[in-house]
Design a protein around this motif. Structure first.
Motif, PDB file in Angstrom:
ATOM      1  N   LEU A  19       0.827  -1.203   0.000  1.00 31.76           N
ATOM      2  CA  LEU A  19       0.000   0.000   0.000  1.00 31.76           C
ATOM      3  C   LEU A  19       0.864   1.255   0.000  1.00 31.76           C
ATOM      4  CD1 LEU A  19      -2.849   1.287   0.268  1.00 31.76           C
ATOM      5  CD2 LEU A  19      -2.478   1.216   2.726  1.00 31.76           C
ATOM      6  N   CYS A  20       1.904   1.261   0.814  1.00 29.59           N
ATOM      7  CA  CYS A  20       2.801   2.428   0.873  1.00 29.59           C
ATOM      8  C   CYS A  20       3.526   2.636  -0.447  1.00 29.59           C
ATOM      9  CB  CYS A  20       3.799   2.265   2.003  1.00 29.59           C
ATOM     10  SG  CYS A  20       3.056   2.374   3.640  1.00 29.59           S
ATOM     11  N   ILE A  21       3.974   1.566  -1.077  1.00 32.42           N
ATOM     12  CA  ILE A  21       4.679   1.679  -2.350  1.00 32.42           C
ATOM     13  C   ILE A  21       3.760   2.222  -3.430  1.00 32.42           C
ATOM     14  CG2 ILE A  21       5.752   0.317  -4.207  1.00 32.42           C
ATOM     15  CD1 ILE A  21       6.935  -1.455  -1.986  1.00 32.42           C
ATOM     16  N   VAL A  22       2.536   1.714  -3.494  1.00 33.46           N
ATOM     17  CA  VAL A  22       1.597   2.176  -4.509  1.00 33.46           C
ATOM     18  C   VAL A  22       1.220   3.634  -4.265  1.00 33.46           C
ATOM     19  CG1 VAL A  22      -0.749   1.875  -5.387  1.00 33.46           C
ATOM     20  CG2 VAL A  22       0.715  -0.103  -5.057  1.00 33.46           C
ATOM     21  N   GLN A  23       1.041   4.021  -3.014  1.00 38.20           N
ATOM     22  CA  GLN A  23       0.716   5.412  -2.722  1.00 38.20           C
ATOM     23  C   GLN A  23       1.853   6.338  -3.130  1.00 38.20           C
ATOM     24  OE1 GLN A  23      -2.084   6.899  -1.664  1.00 38.20           O
ATOM     25  NE2 GLN A  23      -3.088   4.935  -1.830  1.00 38.20           N
ATOM     26  N   LEU A  24       3.090   5.909  -2.914  1.00 41.84           N
ATOM     27  CA  LEU A  24       4.234   6.719  -3.340  1.00 41.84           C
ATOM     28  C   LEU A  24       4.304   6.822  -4.858  1.00 41.84           C
ATOM     29  CD1 LEU A  24       6.993   5.585  -0.829  1.00 41.84           C
ATOM     30  CD2 LEU A  24       5.894   7.814  -0.970  1.00 41.84           C
ATOM     31  N   LEU A  25       3.975   5.736  -5.550  1.00 41.25           N
ATOM     32  CA  LEU A  25       3.981   5.781  -7.011  1.00 41.25           C
ATOM     33  C   LEU A  25       2.894   6.705  -7.539  1.00 41.25           C
ATOM     34  CD1 LEU A  25       4.596   2.061  -8.007  1.00 41.25           C
ATOM     35  CD2 LEU A  25       6.152   3.977  -8.282  1.00 41.25           C
ATOM     36  N   LEU A  26       1.745   6.738  -6.892  1.00 36.48           N
ATOM     37  CA  LEU A  26       0.651   7.583  -7.362  1.00 36.48           C
ATOM     38  C   LEU A  26       0.881   9.060  -7.087  1.00 36.48           C
ATOM     39  CD1 LEU A  26      -2.471   5.431  -6.495  1.00 36.48           C
ATOM     40  CD2 LEU A  26      -1.495   5.875  -8.740  1.00 36.48           C
ATOM     41  N   THR A  27       1.761   9.387  -6.155  1.00 38.84           N
ATOM     42  CA  THR A  27       2.042  10.796  -5.898  1.00 38.84           C
ATOM     43  C   THR A  27       3.013  11.380  -6.914  1.00 38.84           C
ATOM     44  OG1 THR A  27       3.776  10.218  -4.312  1.00 38.84           O
ATOM     45  CG2 THR A  27       1.574  10.634  -3.422  1.00 38.84           C
ATOM     46  N   GLU A  28       3.790  10.548  -7.576  1.00 35.63           N
ATOM     47  CA  GLU A  28       4.702  11.018  -8.622  1.00 35.63           C
ATOM     48  C   GLU A  28       3.908  11.250  -9.903  1.00 35.63           C
ATOM     49  OE1 GLU A  28       7.976  11.734  -8.498  1.00 35.63           O
ATOM     50  OE2 GLU A  28       7.895  11.341  -6.338  1.00 35.63           O
ATOM     51  N   GLU A  29       3.921  12.467 -10.414  1.00 30.30           N
ATOM     52  CA  GLU A  29       3.120  12.811 -11.580  1.00 30.30           C
ATOM     53  C   GLU A  29       3.568  12.071 -12.838  1.00 30.30           C
ATOM     54  OE1 GLU A  29       2.842  16.978 -12.183  1.00 30.30           O
ATOM     55  OE2 GLU A  29       2.236  17.365 -10.116  1.00 30.30           O
ATOM     56  N   ASN A  30       4.861  11.867 -12.987  1.00 35.66           N
ATOM     57  CA  ASN A  30       5.366  11.197 -14.184  1.00 35.66           C
ATOM     58  C   ASN A  30       4.964   9.728 -14.230  1.00 35.66           C
ATOM     59  OD1 ASN A  30       6.611  13.563 -14.944  1.00 35.66           O
ATOM     60  ND2 ASN A  30       8.513  13.043 -13.924  1.00 35.66           N
ATOM     61  N   ILE A  31       4.901   9.094 -13.082  1.00 39.45           N
ATOM     62  CA  ILE A  31       4.573   7.676 -13.018  1.00 39.45           C
ATOM     63  C   ILE A  31       3.069   7.464 -12.932  1.00 39.45           C
ATOM     64  CG2 ILE A  31       4.922   5.564 -11.672  1.00 39.45           C
ATOM     65  CD1 ILE A  31       7.584   6.737 -10.751  1.00 39.45           C
ATOM     66  N   ALA A  32       2.350   8.404 -12.349  1.00 41.78           N
ATOM     67  CA  ALA A  32       0.909   8.235 -12.116  1.00 41.78           C
ATOM     68  C   ALA A  32       0.132   8.073 -13.413  1.00 41.78           C
ATOM     69  CB  ALA A  32       0.367   9.409 -11.314  1.00 41.78           C
ATOM     70  N   LYS A  33       0.554   8.722 -14.478  1.00 39.33           N
ATOM     71  CA  LYS A  33      -0.190   8.600 -15.729  1.00 39.33           C
ATOM     72  C   LYS A  33      -0.060   7.214 -16.343  1.00 39.33           C
ATOM     73  CE  LYS A  33       3.412  10.932 -18.318  1.00 39.33           C
ATOM     74  NZ  LYS A  33       3.721  12.110 -19.128  1.00 39.33           N
ATOM     75  N   TYR A  34       0.955   6.459 -15.967  1.00 33.91           N
ATOM     76  CA  TYR A  34       1.097   5.094 -16.456  1.00 33.91           C
ATOM     77  C   TYR A  34       0.450   4.080 -15.516  1.00 33.91           C
ATOM     78  CZ  TYR A  34       4.529   7.203 -19.522  1.00 33.91           C
ATOM     79  OH  TYR A  34       5.147   7.997 -20.439  1.00 33.91           O
ATOM     80  N   VAL A  35       0.358   4.419 -14.233  1.00 39.11           N
ATOM     81  CA  VAL A  35      -0.152   3.483 -13.236  1.00 39.11           C
ATOM     82  C   VAL A  35      -1.657   3.639 -13.041  1.00 39.11           C
ATOM     83  CG1 VAL A  35       0.024   2.766 -10.832  1.00 39.11           C
ATOM     84  CG2 VAL A  35       2.061   3.441 -12.050  1.00 39.11           C
ATOM     85  N   SER A  36      -2.130   4.860 -13.002  1.00 42.38           N
ATOM     86  CA  SER A  36      -3.525   5.140 -12.689  1.00 42.38           C
ATOM     87  C   SER A  36      -4.318   5.402 -13.963  1.00 42.38           C
ATOM     88  CB  SER A  36      -3.624   6.356 -11.772  1.00 42.38           C
ATOM     89  OG  SER A  36      -4.963   6.672 -11.542  1.00 42.38           O
TER      90      SER A  36
END
Length: 57
Positions: A19-36
């Motif tokens: 959960l912590c790793i995914v939340q950190l990934l979603l806060t990064e704008e560059n990565i969030a567009k690929y993950v979310s």
């Protein structure tokens, strides 16, 4: 009973870590567009400006 408790504790720790790793990934704008996929639902990636109907003035 002790082994079941140990397994449940390790599962809980693993879930919190994921959960912590995914939340950190979603806060990064560059990565969030690929993950979310939220950006696709909001229409952010289209790049097309549409007319906005304002109801409250």
């Amino acid at each position: 009973m002790k082994t079941i408790e140990k397994i449940l504790i390790w599962l809980l720790i693993g879930q919190c870590l994921c959960l912590c790793i995914v939340q950190l990934l979603l806060t990064e704008e560059n990565i969030a567009k690929y993950v979310s996929k939220v950006v696709y639902y909001e229409g952010v990636t289209k790049g097309v400006i549409t007319n906005i109907l304002e109801v409250n003035q």
